[in-house]
Each structure stands twice: as C-alpha cells, then as structure tokens.
Design a protein around this motif. Structure first.
Motif, PDB file in Angstrom:
ATOM      1  N   LYS A  21       0.815  -1.213   0.000  1.00 22.94           N
ATOM      2  CA  LYS A  21       0.000   0.000   0.000  1.00 22.94           C
ATOM      3  C   LYS A  21       0.848   1.262   0.000  1.00 22.94           C
ATOM      4  N   GLU A  22       1.928   1.255   0.761  1.00 23.81           N
ATOM      5  CA  GLU A  22       2.754   2.463   0.853  1.00 23.81           C
ATOM      6  C   GLU A  22       3.523   2.769  -0.434  1.00 23.81           C
ATOM      7  N   ASN A  23       3.615   1.804  -1.338  1.00 22.10           N
ATOM      8  CA  ASN A  23       4.346   2.009  -2.588  1.00 22.10           C
ATOM      9  C   ASN A  23       3.437   2.310  -3.788  1.00 22.10           C
ATOM     10  N   LEU A  24       2.149   2.425  -3.547  1.00 26.38           N
ATOM     11  CA  LEU A  24       1.216   2.672  -4.644  1.00 26.38           C
ATOM     12  C   LEU A  24       1.289   4.118  -5.129  1.00 26.38           C
ATOM     13  N   ALA A  25       1.140   4.285  -6.426  1.00 31.03           N
ATOM     14  CA  ALA A  25       1.028   5.624  -6.997  1.00 31.03           C
ATOM     15  C   ALA A  25      -0.387   6.137  -6.712  1.00 31.03           C
TER      16      ALA A  25
END
Length: 156
Positions: A21-25
């Motif tokens: 989730k923290e790496n989603l654009a």
C-alpha cells in the motif's frame, strides 16, 4: 463479469494488488479503493495477503505461531484454492519459519543463499570432470577457500 454486463473492474489492476500500500502511486490508490468495493475472490485473496504482512511484526515466537495458525485456518475456509496451497506450504514449513523468531531476527538466510549459489556455480563449472571425486574436490576448494595446488599451466 464483462459477459454478465458488468464493468471490467479488475482490468489494469494487477500492480495495485501486488504492490504494498505504501508504494502505490496516486492513480493506483484510487483504482484499489474502487476494486475493494467488490466481493470477488481476487479481492479476498488480496485482503488475506495484506493481513499476512502483520505476521512479521511479532517478536514472540509463541504469538507468531498463534497468528500463523489463525491465518491458515481463515485461508483454508476461504475457498480460494491457490491461497489454500500457500497455507498448506506454510503449515508444512511452520517450524522453519518460526526459527526466524527464535533467532531474535538476528540472522539472515543471505549467507546460506550465497554458499548455495557458490556451490551451484562450482558444480556447473565441473561438468567436464570424469569422476564425482573431482567435483567434490572443486567444491572443497571453492567453499572452504582452500589454496589451489600449483599448476604448470593456467587456462584463463
């Protein structure tokens, strides 16, 4: 879904489900929120995957084992065959997985992986040897960092 007249919700959503989730654009976050409204097997599998990330936060092996048991039970009830396969594999290797907690997260398997890679490379390079003993000696030299015997010729 398309045949039933529904909008193809999962189209172009692969990386939304695979990334953390923290790496989603920003676009992927919006797409993920849209997808999570549906009760599809894919979404249930995604939620189980995300729930498993909490496993690595435990410090105590006993609590980690309880989490693992509860998670595997939920997966087995989910009726999602690929996830059931994962749960069976985790159950089969549970003692080995819990060793990581017993070692206080101090050791990494990187050293072992490095040795395994070195052994594979040495074995691959020794295909031309006539006997297994030659391969065994090559492995001793590569893995034990033994000095190579003096040779009359060098071929490199």
């Amino acid at each position: 879904m398309k045949k039933a007249g529904h909008e193809p919700v999962l189209k172009n959503s692969r990386w939304c489900l695979l990334k953390r989730k923290e790496n989603l654009a920003e676009k992927q976050e919006i797409k993920l929120k849209e997808i999570l409204r549906y009760n599809l097997k894919t979404i249930r599998a995604y939620l189980l995957k995300e729930d498993f990330n909490g496993f690595w936060e435990y410090v105590s092996p006993a609590w980690a084992e309880k989490f693992l048991d509860r998670w595997c039970i939920r997966v087995m009830r989910s009726q999602i065959e690929p996830m059931k396969k994962v749960a069976k594999t985790i159950r089969a290797h549970k003692p080995l997985i819990l060793n990581w907690f017993k070692a206080k997260k101090a050791f990494s398997s990187g050293i072992v992986e490095g040795l395994n890679n070195k052994a594979k490379v040495t074995t691959r390079n020794s295909y031309g040897f006539r006997t297994y003993r030659g391969t065994e000696i090559a492995l001793y030299h590569a893995l034990g960092n033994l000095p190579a015997p003096p040779m009359t010729h060098r071929f490199y």
